[in-house]
Design a protein around this motif. Structure first.
Motif, PDB file in Angstrom:
ATOM      1  N   LEU A 197       0.432  -1.627   0.261  1.00 42.41           N
ATOM      2  CA  LEU A 197      -0.059   0.165   0.062  1.00 42.41           C
ATOM      3  C   LEU A 197       1.028   1.067  -0.437  1.00 42.41           C
ATOM      4  O   LEU A 197       0.281   2.578  -0.676  1.00 42.41           O
ATOM      5  CB  LEU A 197      -0.996  -0.248   1.105  1.00 42.41           C
ATOM      6  N   SER A 198       2.134   0.993   0.753  1.00 44.28           N
ATOM      7  CA  SER A 198       3.537   2.044   0.970  1.00 44.28           C
ATOM      8  C   SER A 198       3.727   2.946  -0.802  1.00 44.28           C
ATOM      9  O   SER A 198       3.730   3.329  -0.927  1.00 44.28           O
ATOM     10  CB  SER A 198       3.888   2.081   1.787  1.00 44.28           C
ATOM     11  N   LEU A 199       4.440   1.549  -1.287  1.00 42.85           N
ATOM     12  CA  LEU A 199       4.421   1.910  -2.535  1.00 42.85           C
ATOM     13  C   LEU A 199       3.408   1.971  -3.507  1.00 42.85           C
ATOM     14  O   LEU A 199       3.925   3.360  -4.290  1.00 42.85           O
ATOM     15  CB  LEU A 199       4.735   0.009  -3.494  1.00 42.85           C
ATOM     16  N   PHE A 200       2.163   1.406  -3.530  1.00 41.31           N
ATOM     17  CA  PHE A 200       1.183   2.054  -4.022  1.00 41.31           C
ATOM     18  C   PHE A 200       1.384   3.687  -4.170  1.00 41.31           C
ATOM     19  O   PHE A 200       1.355   4.269  -4.734  1.00 41.31           O
ATOM     20  CB  PHE A 200      -0.305   1.627  -3.800  1.00 41.31           C
ATOM     21  N   MET A 201       1.079   4.190  -2.927  1.00 38.12           N
ATOM     22  CA  MET A 201       1.176   6.075  -2.484  1.00 38.12           C
ATOM     23  C   MET A 201       2.325   6.247  -3.062  1.00 38.12           C
ATOM     24  O   MET A 201       1.762   7.379  -3.926  1.00 38.12           O
ATOM     25  CB  MET A 201       0.849   5.730  -0.799  1.00 38.12           C
ATOM     26  N   TYR A 202       3.677   5.452  -2.818  1.00 38.94           N
ATOM     27  CA  TYR A 202       4.466   6.078  -3.432  1.00 38.94           C
ATOM     28  C   TYR A 202       4.879   6.901  -5.083  1.00 38.94           C
ATOM     29  O   TYR A 202       4.521   8.115  -5.843  1.00 38.94           O
ATOM     30  CB  TYR A 202       5.796   5.331  -3.138  1.00 38.94           C
ATOM     31  N   ALA A 203       4.577   5.892  -5.639  1.00 42.54           N
ATOM     32  CA  ALA A 203       4.665   5.355  -6.830  1.00 42.54           C
ATOM     33  C   ALA A 203       3.836   6.636  -7.551  1.00 42.54           C
ATOM     34  O   ALA A 203       2.495   6.500  -7.602  1.00 42.54           O
ATOM     35  CB  ALA A 203       4.637   4.335  -7.572  1.00 42.54           C
ATOM     36  N   LYS A 204       4.534   7.835  -8.630  1.00 43.97           N
ATOM     37  CA  LYS A 204       3.242   9.057  -9.021  1.00 43.97           C
ATOM     38  C   LYS A 204       2.921   9.299  -8.894  1.00 43.97           C
ATOM     39  O   LYS A 204       1.349   9.786  -9.551  1.00 43.97           O
ATOM     40  CB  LYS A 204       3.117   7.930 -10.824  1.00 43.97           C
ATOM     41  N   PRO A 205       3.328  10.636  -7.741  1.00 47.49           N
ATOM     42  CA  PRO A 205       2.313  10.648  -7.148  1.00 47.49           C
ATOM     43  C   PRO A 205       1.063  12.425  -7.892  1.00 47.49           C
ATOM     44  O   PRO A 205       0.380  12.664  -7.275  1.00 47.49           O
ATOM     45  CB  PRO A 205       2.739  11.850  -5.617  1.00 47.49           C
ATOM     46  N   LYS A 206       1.436  12.064  -8.500  1.00 50.36           N
ATOM     47  CA  LYS A 206       1.460  13.492  -9.999  1.00 50.36           C
ATOM     48  C   LYS A 206       0.288  12.813 -10.895  1.00 50.36           C
ATOM     49  O   LYS A 206      -0.296  13.626 -11.712  1.00 50.36           O
ATOM     50  CB  LYS A 206       2.066  14.249  -9.965  1.00 50.36           C
ATOM     51  N   THR A 207      -0.204  11.272 -10.966  1.00 52.61           N
ATOM     52  CA  THR A 207      -0.365  10.882 -11.963  1.00 52.61           C
ATOM     53  C   THR A 207      -1.585  10.772 -11.332  1.00 52.61           C
ATOM     54  O   THR A 207      -1.992   9.604  -9.969  1.00 52.61           O
ATOM     55  CB  THR A 207       0.335   9.807 -12.860  1.00 52.61           C
TER      56      THR A 207
ATOM     57  N   PHE B 203      -9.790  -2.944  -7.124  1.00 55.24           N
ATOM     58  CA  PHE B 203      -8.550  -4.361  -6.067  1.00 55.24           C
ATOM     59  C   PHE B 203      -8.178  -4.535  -6.927  1.00 55.24           C
ATOM     60  O   PHE B 203      -6.486  -5.732  -6.571  1.00 55.24           O
ATOM     61  CB  PHE B 203      -9.802  -5.432  -5.199  1.00 55.24           C
ATOM     62  N   ASP B 204      -8.373  -5.298  -8.816  1.00 54.17           N
ATOM     63  CA  ASP B 204      -6.664  -5.951  -9.559  1.00 54.17           C
ATOM     64  C   ASP B 204      -6.203  -4.877  -9.706  1.00 54.17           C
ATOM     65  O   ASP B 204      -5.238  -5.151 -10.233  1.00 54.17           O
ATOM     66  CB  ASP B 204      -8.079  -5.183 -11.228  1.00 54.17           C
ATOM     67  N   VAL B 205      -5.983  -3.376  -8.338  1.00 51.10           N
ATOM     68  CA  VAL B 205      -4.477  -2.916  -8.765  1.00 51.10           C
ATOM     69  C   VAL B 205      -3.273  -3.727  -7.464  1.00 51.10           C
ATOM     70  O   VAL B 205      -2.134  -3.521  -7.548  1.00 51.10           O
ATOM     71  CB  VAL B 205      -4.186  -1.401  -8.333  1.00 51.10           C
ATOM     72  N   ILE B 206      -3.590  -4.595  -6.640  1.00 55.25           N
ATOM     73  CA  ILE B 206      -3.750  -5.092  -5.383  1.00 55.25           C
ATOM     74  C   ILE B 206      -2.061  -6.065  -5.667  1.00 55.25           C
ATOM     75  O   ILE B 206      -1.248  -5.732  -5.471  1.00 55.25           O
ATOM     76  CB  ILE B 206      -4.310  -6.099  -4.704  1.00 55.25           C
ATOM     77  N   PRO B 207      -2.643  -7.356  -6.671  1.00 54.68           N
ATOM     78  CA  PRO B 207      -1.332  -7.823  -7.137  1.00 54.68           C
ATOM     79  C   PRO B 207      -0.023  -7.379  -7.662  1.00 54.68           C
ATOM     80  O   PRO B 207       0.863  -8.031  -6.979  1.00 54.68           O
ATOM     81  CB  PRO B 207      -1.997  -8.893  -7.847  1.00 54.68           C
ATOM     82  N   ARG B 208      -0.226  -6.881  -8.407  1.00 58.94           N
ATOM     83  CA  ARG B 208       0.862  -5.738  -9.330  1.00 58.94           C
ATOM     84  C   ARG B 208       2.027  -4.974  -8.059  1.00 58.94           C
ATOM     85  O   ARG B 208       2.874  -4.988  -8.033  1.00 58.94           O
ATOM     86  CB  ARG B 208       0.222  -5.175 -10.149  1.00 58.94           C
ATOM     87  N   ALA B 209       0.725  -4.674  -6.679  1.00 65.84           N
ATOM     88  CA  ALA B 209       1.655  -4.149  -5.794  1.00 65.84           C
ATOM     89  C   ALA B 209       2.605  -4.121  -4.848  1.00 65.84           C
ATOM     90  O   ALA B 209       3.666  -4.358  -5.010  1.00 65.84           O
ATOM     91  CB  ALA B 209       0.971  -2.978  -5.123  1.00 65.84           C
ATOM     92  N   VAL B 210       1.830  -5.583  -4.433  1.00 63.98           N
ATOM     93  CA  VAL B 210       2.772  -6.621  -3.591  1.00 63.98           C
ATOM     94  C   VAL B 210       4.178  -6.294  -4.354  1.00 63.98           C
ATOM     95  O   VAL B 210       4.608  -7.171  -3.910  1.00 63.98           O
ATOM     96  CB  VAL B 210       1.857  -7.501  -3.212  1.00 63.98           C
ATOM     97  N   ASP B 211       3.692  -7.999  -5.756  1.00 62.58           N
ATOM     98  CA  ASP B 211       5.075  -8.221  -6.819  1.00 62.58           C
ATOM     99  C   ASP B 211       5.931  -6.919  -6.872  1.00 62.58           C
ATOM    100  O   ASP B 211       7.553  -6.901  -6.705  1.00 62.58           O
ATOM    101  CB  ASP B 211       4.732  -8.748  -7.695  1.00 62.58           C
ATOM    102  N   GLU B 212       5.854  -6.109  -7.076  1.00 65.45           N
ATOM    103  CA  GLU B 212       6.925  -4.230  -7.110  1.00 65.45           C
ATOM    104  C   GLU B 212       7.239  -4.372  -5.837  1.00 65.45           C
ATOM    105  O   GLU B 212       8.370  -4.187  -6.343  1.00 65.45           O
ATOM    106  CB  GLU B 212       6.182  -3.718  -8.296  1.00 65.45           C
ATOM    107  N   TYR B 213       6.951  -4.778  -4.639  1.00 60.80           N
ATOM    108  CA  TYR B 213       7.794  -4.051  -4.036  1.00 60.80           C
ATOM    109  C   TYR B 213       8.279  -4.564  -3.215  1.00 60.80           C
ATOM    110  O   TYR B 213       9.564  -4.773  -3.255  1.00 60.80           O
ATOM    111  CB  TYR B 213       6.096  -3.918  -2.635  1.00 60.80           C
TER     112      TYR B 213
END
Length: 540
Positions: A330-340, A346-356
């Motif tokens: 969740l923190s990674l999702f907040m960090y990435a591209k804040p000006k976009t 819910f479908d963004v969750i798996p990718r965020a987990v693996d990217e972390y």
């Protein structure tokens, strides 16, 4: 003055030099504050960061994001200044705002309807008696929810209530100054309003002694006396001091007054405030203070591309995300591209987990400070990312659950142990945590959407060939060897675009459009089980 409230930072000359050159957005924002005090030096009380929250509905994930992102800027500033400047983070709740509409996602709405117009801190708690402890008011209930979540994440912050600041005297000096500067504030505000509203607008909103509501009525402001005179709900003309919680400011003047009263140095807010930002600054300066540095981020969108809203309850709640994924994701999702602008569904969750975990692995492989500071995990973990071994990605676990129909951790760990004998729930609790998340996510989102299809003639021929080739391979063939064979089958059977071949495997075998590297999945699931799955699907 060293700060000890926040987590300790690792500081070295090389790291500080890299921080000054880093293009990571938290460092870019932190350098604004360094520049702010470059000539005069930092104030004795340190630097104040603020986030705002309107408790008109249950706190949503965007509110968390504002605190998480501000904390990232704070840690960047601490490194730039070698942690020698005191810093504070104040989370300010505008719980004295009048309740204007009823949120869709709360119980006992009749209770709320009966109190429309009253300050949120004086609206009865609709959750009291609904299996929750009562908090005295709707505003305080939502404040408690936010604080509990921020505490769960271990944020360092001070919570501030507008009701407390207005009623206890903490804002008295600023409110008295605002009354004296009423004409100046009007000169800033009136040109931005329509003709009809200009005729009745007042920066001050009295709290009606008769009804208890926040009144949007014309007021005669006496700056010398520090009072407002107005027609109350009962028809009587009344005069009240601007101090002591008798009034609150309209939300735009309130922004500037709060900055001036607290001495705020930095605040970020969503793009919906962008057009008003200059008004906040001008009002703050009119009250004799320096406007803070700003960072404006893009808004989160729900699955339909609409802005997420506390009153609608659309998008994902913080608790929902944490039911299916780690806090770090969740923190990674907040960090990435804040000006976009980003879809928050819910479908963004798996990718965020693996990217972390990909970022975490890359951090520990980096051999220079610049690369480390540009890695999101430095900001997520305040400069001290953990060392974790994650032999199986989250997306792979999801497909393993899908193929095996596992409903418990023990079944999944049976597959994982065959794939990596050294991995156990005891020595890799983070992987065990992911196993639980994968089961929950599959149960609630993947399984209901599964849709198997029959293969085309070309696909059937290729899958029959794949099953035979895999069956003939050594039992200890690794994921790379299996993946090479899958590629070869696709090419030999005329798939010009191999992506279509892999998509066919996922749709026919797993009932979904996407999946991980098939060879790696086959190694984890077991080669012989994969062969059996292919043949069963073709018979089906």
């Amino acid at each position: 003055m060293s700060n000890t409230s926040f987590s300790p930072l690792t500081i070295s000359d090389d790291l500080v030099d890299a921080a000054h050159a880093s293009k990571a957005w938290p460092f870019e924002e932190a350098r604004k504050i360094v520049k702010r005090y470059a000539k005069g030096g930092y104030p004795d009380h340190g630097v104040l960061f603020e986030t705002g929250y309107g408790p008109s509905g249950l706190p949503h994930i965007g509110t968390f994001g504002e605190v998480a992102r501000t904390t990232m800027v704070i840690n960047a500033f601490r490194l730039l200044t070698r942690d020698e400047v005191a810093v504070r983070l104040v989370c300010f709740s505008d719980d004295m705002d009048g309740m204007r509409k009823i949120p869709d996602n709360v119980p006992n709405q009749d209770v709320l309807k009966a109190n429309i117009g009253k300050p949120l801190s004086r609206v009865p708690d609709p959750f009291a008696g609904e299996g929750e402890e009562g908090h005295g008011s709707f505003g305080y209930h939502n404040n408690a929810k936010l604080r509990a979540f921020l505490d769960r994440f271990g944020f360092t912050y001070e919570f501030a209530s507008a009701t407390d600041y207005y009623t206890s005297g903490k804002f008295d000096d600023a409110l008295t100054a605002a009354a004296k500067k009423n004409d100046d504030i009007l000169a800033i505000m009136l040109p931005t309003l329509g003709e009809e509203r200009r005729a009745t607008y007042s920066p001050f909103l009295p709290i009606s002694p008769a009804s208890g509501k926040v009144l949007y009525v014309p007021c005669e402001v006496d700056g010398d006396a520090g009072t407002v005179t107005f027609a109350d709900d009962d028809g009587d003309t009344k005069t009240l001091p601007v101090t002591g919680g008798n009034v609150k400011l309209q939300w735009k003047p309130d922004f500037g007054m709060r900055w001036a009263a607290l001495g705020v140095d930095f605040e970020m807010y969503g793009k919906d405030h962008q057009n008003n930002s200059q008004l906040y600054d001008r009002i703050c300066r009119a009250l004799g203070a320096r406007a803070p540095e700003h960072f404006i981020y893009e808004l989160f969108l729900d699955e339909n591309g609409e802005k997420i809203s506390k009153s609608k309850g659309n998008g994902i709640t913080m608790d929902q995300w944490l039911a299916y994924a780690s806090p770090e994701s969740l923190s990674l999702f907040m960090y990435a591209k804040p000006k976009t602008a980003k879809r928050l569904h819910f479908d963004v969750i798996p990718r965020a987990v693996d990217e972390y975990f990909q970022h975490l692995a890359a951090y520990h492989k980096a051999d220079d400070e610049k690369t480390k500071l540009n890695n999101p995990v430095w900001h997520i973990h305040a400069g001290n990312p953990p060392t974790l071994d994650m032999p199986v990605p989250f997306s792979m676990l999801l497909n393993l659950v899908s193929a095996s129909n596992a409903e418990d951790k023990e079944t999944l760990w049976g597959f994982i142990s065959q794939y990596d004998a050294a991995a156990t729930p005891e020595n890799n609790p983070k992987l065990d945590e992911l196993v639980g998340y994968a089961i929950a996510y599959f149960r609630d989102f993947v399984k209901p959407a599964k849709s198997f299809r029959a293969p085309t003639d070309q696909e059937r021929s290729a899958m029959e060939d794949l099953a035979s080739r895999l069956d003939a391979m050594p039992d200890d063939a690794d994921g790379e060897a299996l993946q090479t064979e899958v590629y070869s089958v696709g090419k030999d059977h005329g798939f010009e675009n191999l992506r279509e071949w892999f998509q066919a495997l996922y749709q026919v075998l797993l009932g979904q459009d996407q999946g991980p590297r098939f060879g790696s999945f086959a190694a984890l699931y077991d080669k012989s089980r994969t062969v059996a799955m292919i043949r069963e699907a073709l018979e089906r």
